[in-house]
Design a protein around this motif. Structure first.
Motif, PDB file in Angstrom:
ATOM      1  N   THR A   1      14.554  27.845  -8.075  1.00 32.13           N
ATOM      2  CA  THR A   1      13.464  26.873  -7.884  1.00 32.13           C
ATOM      3  C   THR A   1      12.246  27.530  -7.244  1.00 32.13           C
ATOM      4  O   THR A   1      12.373  28.249  -6.252  1.00 32.13           O
ATOM      5  N   THR A   2      11.084  27.274  -7.852  1.00 35.08           N
ATOM      6  CA  THR A   2       9.813  27.740  -7.284  1.00 35.08           C
ATOM      7  C   THR A   2       9.015  26.539  -6.805  1.00 35.08           C
ATOM      8  O   THR A   2       8.759  25.604  -7.567  1.00 35.08           O
ATOM      9  N   VAL A   3       8.645  26.567  -5.528  1.00 39.53           N
ATOM     10  CA  VAL A   3       7.839  25.478  -4.960  1.00 39.53           C
ATOM     11  C   VAL A   3       6.371  25.824  -5.182  1.00 39.53           C
ATOM     12  O   VAL A   3       5.859  26.806  -4.659  1.00 39.53           O
ATOM     13  N   LYS A   4       5.676  25.006  -5.952  1.00 42.77           N
ATOM     14  CA  LYS A   4       4.286  25.306  -6.305  1.00 42.77           C
ATOM     15  C   LYS A   4       3.293  24.534  -5.435  1.00 42.77           C
ATOM     16  O   LYS A   4       2.143  24.950  -5.277  1.00 42.77           O
ATOM     17  N   ALA A   5       3.738  23.412  -4.878  1.00 45.40           N
ATOM     18  CA  ALA A   5       2.841  22.639  -4.004  1.00 45.40           C
ATOM     19  C   ALA A   5       3.671  21.722  -3.134  1.00 45.40           C
ATOM     20  O   ALA A   5       4.760  21.285  -3.514  1.00 45.40           O
ATOM     21  N   VAL A   6       3.135  21.442  -1.941  1.00 43.17           N
ATOM     22  CA  VAL A   6       3.748  20.481  -1.018  1.00 43.17           C
ATOM     23  C   VAL A   6       2.698  19.410  -0.725  1.00 43.17           C
ATOM     24  O   VAL A   6       1.594  19.729  -0.271  1.00 43.17           O
ATOM     25  N   LYS A   7       3.051  18.154  -0.982  1.00 50.62           N
ATOM     26  CA  LYS A   7       2.081  17.073  -0.852  1.00 50.62           C
ATOM     27  C   LYS A   7       2.619  15.972   0.062  1.00 50.62           C
ATOM     28  O   LYS A   7       3.803  15.622   0.012  1.00 50.62           O
ATOM     29  N   ALA A   8       1.747  15.443   0.898  1.00 46.67           N
ATOM     30  CA  ALA A   8       2.119  14.372   1.830  1.00 46.67           C
ATOM     31  C   ALA A   8       1.762  13.019   1.233  1.00 46.67           C
ATOM     32  O   ALA A   8       0.749  12.889   0.536  1.00 46.67           O
ATOM     33  N   PRO A   9       2.563  12.009   1.526  1.00 44.81           N
ATOM     34  CA  PRO A   9       2.252  10.674   1.000  1.00 44.81           C
ATOM     35  C   PRO A   9       1.069  10.058   1.736  1.00 44.81           C
ATOM     36  O   PRO A   9       0.965  10.148   2.954  1.00 44.81           O
ATOM     37  N   GLU A  10       0.169   9.478   0.986  1.00 48.44           N
ATOM     38  CA  GLU A  10      -0.990   8.805   1.554  1.00 48.44           C
ATOM     39  C   GLU A  10      -1.014   7.368   1.033  1.00 48.44           C
ATOM     40  O   GLU A  10      -1.159   7.145  -0.167  1.00 48.44           O
ATOM     41  N   PRO A  11      -0.799   6.389   1.929  1.00 49.92           N
ATOM     42  CA  PRO A  11      -0.829   4.995   1.471  1.00 49.92           C
ATOM     43  C   PRO A  11      -2.164   4.675   0.797  1.00 49.92           C
ATOM     44  O   PRO A  11      -3.216   5.183   1.198  1.00 49.92           O
ATOM     45  N   ALA A  12      -2.098   3.839  -0.223  1.00 50.89           N
ATOM     46  CA  ALA A  12      -3.318   3.424  -0.902  1.00 50.89           C
ATOM     47  C   ALA A  12      -4.160   2.562   0.044  1.00 50.89           C
ATOM     48  O   ALA A  12      -3.606   1.839   0.880  1.00 50.89           O
TER      49      ALA A  12
ATOM     50  N   ALA B   1       0.834  -1.203   0.000  1.00 50.75           N
ATOM     51  CA  ALA B   1       0.000   0.000   0.000  1.00 50.75           C
ATOM     52  C   ALA B   1       0.870   1.254   0.000  1.00 50.75           C
ATOM     53  O   ALA B   1       0.559   2.246  -0.669  1.00 50.75           O
ATOM     54  N   ALA B   2       1.982   1.198   0.750  1.00 50.40           N
ATOM     55  CA  ALA B   2       2.895   2.346   0.778  1.00 50.40           C
ATOM     56  C   ALA B   2       3.550   2.555  -0.577  1.00 50.40           C
ATOM     57  O   ALA B   2       3.767   3.691  -1.012  1.00 50.40           O
ATOM     58  N   SER B   3       3.875   1.441  -1.267  1.00 47.89           N
ATOM     59  CA  SER B   3       4.489   1.549  -2.597  1.00 47.89           C
ATOM     60  C   SER B   3       3.510   2.117  -3.613  1.00 47.89           C
ATOM     61  O   SER B   3       3.914   2.754  -4.593  1.00 47.89           O
ATOM     62  N   ALA B   4       2.218   1.870  -3.393  1.00 44.44           N
ATOM     63  CA  ALA B   4       1.187   2.360  -4.316  1.00 44.44           C
ATOM     64  C   ALA B   4       0.587   3.672  -3.821  1.00 44.44           C
ATOM     65  O   ALA B   4      -0.544   4.009  -4.143  1.00 44.44           O
ATOM     66  N   GLN B   5       1.353   4.399  -3.012  1.00 47.80           N
ATOM     67  CA  GLN B   5       0.834   5.602  -2.358  1.00 47.80           C
ATOM     68  C   GLN B   5       0.485   6.703  -3.351  1.00 47.80           C
ATOM     69  O   GLN B   5       1.014   6.776  -4.459  1.00 47.80           O
ATOM     70  N   ASN B   6      -0.431   7.544  -2.911  1.00 46.51           N
ATOM     71  CA  ASN B   6      -0.755   8.780  -3.626  1.00 46.51           C
ATOM     72  C   ASN B   6      -0.213   9.943  -2.793  1.00 46.51           C
ATOM     73  O   ASN B   6       0.162   9.783  -1.632  1.00 46.51           O
TER      74      ASN B   6
END
Length: 446
Positions: free
Chosen positions: A239-250, A147-152
């Motif tokens: 470098t411009t940071v446009k978004a910060v996203k957290a990993p979410e396990p599938a 599930a962690a490998s298939a994370q979004n």
């Protein structure tokens, strides 16, 4: 042809082989007579060239061939008569090096014979097989890993700082000495921090950045970088940071199962359980194999050919040197003298190798063509795009074929012994099996 023993000491043998001048001349004449019907020279019809002219024209060449064939034949006959099997290629050299036509040919042949291998009562061998059954917790742990490998990745709350493992969506432009370079810019690039997919030092400088931040990232290209004009150069990336996203396990559900080729979640669990069982069985077999080899090494003793032990000890010393010096990729490090420990390990390997080879030969254990093909295909996968070249290399390289075949043959012999030995099963925990495997690895490292 006269063969006289001149040395018989332990496994060492030496013989003097004498080919008389008359025997050599007879063999030369026989070879010329055999070729005469097909020979055609100027002034003579095919097959009508006189023997004297043939001998003058081709005598020297044919004499060399006849001499080699006679010596080879004498050696083959000697090994057939004595039953000796040389440990390595026999050393053959002419002893009357100032030989002239009309004289006897005198040759010295020396070798170390393979020892007589004593019989082993395999039914008297007692072994214990560690048995581990995958627990539900092990299957669940593997599922969570999938599930962690298939994370979004989902957007963090506004103003959140990027953490290691987060994904940042960035625009960047790279420059060296104020000049932008080709391939150094991208927009909306999703970069997972900690993935080491960018130049060393790049990702670390974005930890703590927030959406909307402008970050000047300064790094140095590695000295071995693929593009020579950038290798070793310092670079700056705007470098411009446009978004910060957290990993979410599938989610662990049927959809996850389908991503991994299973019909549903229960089917995926079944596949995981089978894979874990195969891994445990393989580890348990490795432990039991070591115990078997330890027993054989302790029970079976016989003289070892010194040349095989010396060769093996040098190979061990060379291998361990490169393991201790991983940056030394060449072979110009001079002679590496084996230690007493190297010789001790070499004696064990040679003894067990000869014993297993004898067991395999006596019981007609062979590596089939399909087994070899499968093993070559497995190794060829390590060279994507060059599989055909690897196959051709193996076909043309007997030593490489032997390296691939040897472990397959050994495992087949070991399996044969397992079938005859007294094996009891001992249920253990996964942790106990792991400790046994680690103990093996420590022994190998030591």
């Amino acid at each position: 042809m006269q063969v006289t023993e001149t040395l018989n000491e332990g496994l060492k043998r030496e013989y003097s082989i004498k080919l008389t001048a008359d025997e050599l001349d007879e063999k030369v004449n026989a070879k010329l007579a055999e070729a005469q019907p097909e020979v055609q020279l100027k002034g003579f019809r095919k097959g009508k060239v006189p023997m004297a002219l043939l001998k003058k024209q081709f005598g020297q060449q044919v004499m060399g061939e006849a001499m080699q064939e006679a010596i080879d034949g004498a050696m083959s006959q000697h090994f057939e008569d004595t039953g000796d099997r040389p440990a390595l290629q026999p050393n053959v050299e002419m002893t009357n090096k100032d030989w002239q036509e009309g004289q006897d040919v005198e040759v010295s042949m020396s070798y170390e014979k393979l020892p007589e291998i004593p019989e082993v009562d395999m039914k008297a061998l007692s072994l214990e097989k560690m048995v581990v059954t995958p627990a539900d917790a092990d299957v669940d742990e593997a599922l969570q890993s999938l599930a962690a490998s298939a994370q979004n990745f989902e957007d963090r709350e506004a103003g959140a700082a990027a953490q290691d493992g987060d994904q940042v969506v960035i625009d960047f432009k790279g420059s060296v000495d104020g000049e932008e370079f080709e391939g150094g810019a991208a927009e909306d690039y999703p970069l997972t921090l900690g993935s080491d997919s960018f130049i060393p030092g790049f990702e670390e400088q974005l930890v703590g950045a927030k959406a909307g931040d402008e970050v000047e990232v300064k790094v140095s290209f590695p000295e071995e970088y693929g593009a020579e004009h950038l290798a070793g150069k310092e670079a700056t990336f705007a470098t411009t940071v446009k978004a910060v996203k957290a990993p979410e396990p599938a989610p662990v559900d049927d959809e996850l199962a389908k991503k991994y080729g299973a019909e549903d979640l229960e089917a995926l669990k079944g596949q995981i359980r089978e894979r874990l069982q195969a891994e445990y069985d393989q580890a348990a077999r490795a432990v039991m194999k070591r115990k078997l080899l330890d027993q054989l090494d302790a029970q079976v003793q016989f003289d070892l050919p010194p040349s095989l032990v010396e060769t093996e000890a040098k190979q061990i010393a060379h291998q361990l040197y490169h393991e201790d010096h991983p940056d030394d990729h060449g072979h110009d490090h001079g002679e590496i003298e084996p230690t007493d420990e190297h010789y001790k390990l070499a004696e064990r390997r040679v003894r067990l190798g000869l014993l297993l080879a004898e067991l395999g030969q006596k019981n007609d254990i062979q590596v089939s063509d399909s087994e070899m093909t499968q093993a070559v295909m497995q190794q060829a996968r390590q060279y994507p795009g060059q599989e055909r070249q690897f196959f051709e290399f193996v076909q043309q390289n007997p030593q490489m074929r032997q390296q691939i075949q040897a472990p397959i043959f050994e495992d087949k012999v070991v399996d044969y012994v397992f079938e005859l030995a007294d094996i009891s099963e001992k249920p253990v925990s996964k942790e106990e099996l792991q400790q046994a495997v680690e103990a093996l690895e420590e022994e190998d490292a030591g």
